[in-house]
Design an enzyme around this catalytic site. Structure first.
Site, PDB file in Angstrom:
ATOM      1  N   HIS A  96       0.811  -1.212   0.000  1.00  0.00           N
ATOM      2  CA  HIS A  96       0.000   0.000   0.000  1.00  0.00           C
ATOM      3  C   HIS A  96       0.846   1.265   0.000  1.00  0.00           C
ATOM      4  O   HIS A  96       0.432   2.287  -0.566  1.00  0.00           O
ATOM      5  CB  HIS A  96      -0.974  -0.032   1.172  1.00  0.00           C
ATOM      6  CG  HIS A  96      -2.000  -1.108   1.036  1.00  0.00           C
ATOM      7  ND1 HIS A  96      -2.535  -1.800   2.097  1.00  0.00           N
ATOM      8  CD2 HIS A  96      -2.583  -1.636  -0.080  1.00  0.00           C
ATOM      9  CE1 HIS A  96      -3.408  -2.682   1.655  1.00  0.00           C
ATOM     10  NE2 HIS A  96      -3.447  -2.602   0.337  1.00  0.00           N
ATOM     11  N   HIS A 122      -7.783  -8.105  -8.207  1.00  0.00           N
ATOM     12  CA  HIS A 122      -8.147  -8.988  -7.086  1.00  0.00           C
ATOM     13  C   HIS A 122      -8.427  -8.100  -5.877  1.00  0.00           C
ATOM     14  O   HIS A 122      -7.620  -7.992  -4.959  1.00  0.00           O
ATOM     15  CB  HIS A 122      -7.025  -9.979  -6.785  1.00  0.00           C
ATOM     16  CG  HIS A 122      -6.716 -10.919  -7.920  1.00  0.00           C
ATOM     17  ND1 HIS A 122      -6.022 -10.522  -9.039  1.00  0.00           N
ATOM     18  CD2 HIS A 122      -7.011 -12.229  -8.099  1.00  0.00           C
ATOM     19  CE1 HIS A 122      -5.891 -11.554  -9.857  1.00  0.00           C
ATOM     20  NE2 HIS A 122      -6.490 -12.604  -9.305  1.00  0.00           N
ATOM     21  N   SER A 181      -6.555  -2.097  -0.698  1.00  0.00           N
ATOM     22  CA  SER A 181      -6.145  -1.311  -1.864  1.00  0.00           C
ATOM     23  C   SER A 181      -7.316  -0.601  -2.551  1.00  0.00           C
ATOM     24  O   SER A 181      -7.133   0.532  -3.043  1.00  0.00           O
ATOM     25  CB  SER A 181      -5.386  -2.186  -2.856  1.00  0.00           C
ATOM     26  OG  SER A 181      -6.115  -3.348  -3.193  1.00  0.00           O
ATOM     27  N   GLU A 190     -13.723  -8.787  -8.356  1.00  0.00           N
ATOM     28  CA  GLU A 190     -13.702  -9.703  -7.217  1.00  0.00           C
ATOM     29  C   GLU A 190     -14.705 -10.828  -7.474  1.00  0.00           C
ATOM     30  O   GLU A 190     -15.792 -10.592  -8.012  1.00  0.00           O
ATOM     31  CB  GLU A 190     -14.064  -8.970  -5.922  1.00  0.00           C
ATOM     32  CG  GLU A 190     -14.079  -9.827  -4.681  1.00  0.00           C
ATOM     33  CD  GLU A 190     -12.784 -10.584  -4.457  1.00  0.00           C
ATOM     34  OE1 GLU A 190     -12.857 -11.810  -4.289  1.00  0.00           O
ATOM     35  OE2 GLU A 190     -11.716  -9.941  -4.468  1.00  0.00           O
ATOM     36  N   ASP A 222     -13.594 -12.589 -12.978  1.00  0.00           N
ATOM     37  CA  ASP A 222     -12.180 -12.893 -12.831  1.00  0.00           C
ATOM     38  C   ASP A 222     -11.355 -11.711 -13.341  1.00  0.00           C
ATOM     39  O   ASP A 222     -11.568 -11.230 -14.463  1.00  0.00           O
ATOM     40  CB  ASP A 222     -11.847 -14.163 -13.618  1.00  0.00           C
ATOM     41  CG  ASP A 222     -10.375 -14.505 -13.550  1.00  0.00           C
ATOM     42  OD1 ASP A 222      -9.962 -15.149 -12.572  1.00  0.00           O
ATOM     43  OD2 ASP A 222      -9.639 -14.115 -14.472  1.00  0.00           O
ATOM     44  N   GLY A 223     -10.429 -11.262 -12.518  1.00  0.00           N
ATOM     45  CA  GLY A 223      -9.670 -10.070 -12.863  1.00  0.00           C
ATOM     46  C   GLY A 223      -8.805 -10.242 -14.090  1.00  0.00           C
ATOM     47  O   GLY A 223      -8.650  -9.309 -14.888  1.00  0.00           O
ATOM     48  N   ASP A 234      -2.849  -8.404  -7.653  1.00  0.00           N
ATOM     49  CA  ASP A 234      -2.500  -8.817  -6.288  1.00  0.00           C
ATOM     50  C   ASP A 234      -3.284 -10.077  -5.937  1.00  0.00           C
ATOM     51  O   ASP A 234      -4.197 -10.053  -5.115  1.00  0.00           O
ATOM     52  CB  ASP A 234      -2.818  -7.664  -5.323  1.00  0.00           C
ATOM     53  CG  ASP A 234      -2.659  -8.059  -3.868  1.00  0.00           C
ATOM     54  OD1 ASP A 234      -1.842  -8.958  -3.591  1.00  0.00           O
ATOM     55  OD2 ASP A 234      -3.367  -7.495  -3.021  1.00  0.00           O
TER      56      ASP A 234
END
Length: 281
Positions: A18, A41, A100, A118, A143-144, A164
């Site tokens: 971060h 994510h 994040s 997500e 799905d990212g 991430d």
């Protein structure tokens, strides 16, 4: 996928990730034109550290808990800590840690946008609740990695993709990331990509770095913090972030903050950190 970040929120790896995220977004804000942040994510957006999950591991005490009482810190770390403090609703100690998505949202200007991906139902519901009134933020139940094909390039033409994942199967995850980056590069070669990764054993990371060196991306900057030797697959020994198309002077900023984070987050006598170029311009 059984990973729940609530157990690990605010730990040393979150602090590193971060702080770097703040540095990246502040770099993007040096220009007046709008930018777009995509978080592949996203997780829950923010976490209550008084709940059972965080209390069970207590990892935040060795992470964000180490920094909140420190006074003399680099400006960027103070900026990150002020974002954390801004989320507190109780005067007696820290209860909430922003993930994040929330950190990114707090740094956006009116013209900027944030897209969150997500798949887990509980985290997805929390994201929708948290950002339901902010028109700058879009939440996607998808799905990212797959979403990047549809989302890139963003109409703003400037921005950041934060990757991430939970890394439940570390070597497989690196290969999935490599495939996603290859496709993303073809669609948005000038975008900034930040990939967080855990450090357990060194061999998978060496292969990932080899891919990045040969990927064709420009200005690939790598940041790592190790709190234990990278010789055990049974624990999180450290973490790294690879930054593709790194913004101007980001290396100087991170070279200033990494030694300070290493000093305050060290869990014993062993501590290593580095900021180095895998690919220079």
């Amino acid at each position: 996928m059984n990973y729940r970040h609530a157990y690990h929120a605010g730990n040393f790896a979150d602090v590193v990730k971060h702080a770097v995220l703040v540095a990246l977004i502040e770099s993007l804000k040096q220009k007046q034109t709008a930018f777009h942040v995509i978080d592949t994510h996203a997780g829950a957006g923010r976490y209550d550290l008084s709940q059972a999950e965080a209390q069970k591991t207590g990892e935040y005490r060795e992470g964000i808990g180490r920094l909140l009482g420190v006074e003399r810190l680099p400006t960027l770390i103070h900026a990150y800590l002020n974002l954390v403090r801004s989320q507190q609703t109780q005067s007696s100690g820290m209860q909430v840690y922003p993930g994040s998505p929330q950190i990114s949202r707090l740094l956006l200007r009116d013209q900027d946008r944030l897209t969150l991906c997500e798949l887990q139902d509980e985290e997805l519901m929390e994201l929708k609740r948290l950002f339901r009134t902010d028109q700058r933020v879009s939440v996607h139940a998808r799905d990212g990695y797959d979403a990047l094909n549809a989302l890139l390039p963003p109409k703003e033409k400037r921005g950041l993709v934060l990757i991430d994942p939970p890394f439940e199967a570390q070597e497989d995850e690196f290969r999935i990331i490599e495939q996603a980056l290859s496709k993303a590069q073809a669609k948005w070669p000038t975008g900034v990509f930040a990939i967080w990764y855990p450090i357990k054993l060194r061999a998978p990371i060496q292969r990932f770095h080899r891919f990045l060196r040969e990927s064709g991306f420009r200005k690939v900057l790598n940041v790592e913090l190790l709190l234990h030797p990278d010789n055990s697959a049974l624990r999180l020994n450290g973490c790294g972030i690879a930054i593709l198309n790194a913004p101007f002077k980001l290396d100087r900023t991170l070279a200033e903050i990494l030694p300070v984070l290493a000093q305050h987050l060290a869990q014993g006598r062993f501590s290593q950190h580095q900021v180095n170029w895998l690919v220079e311009d």
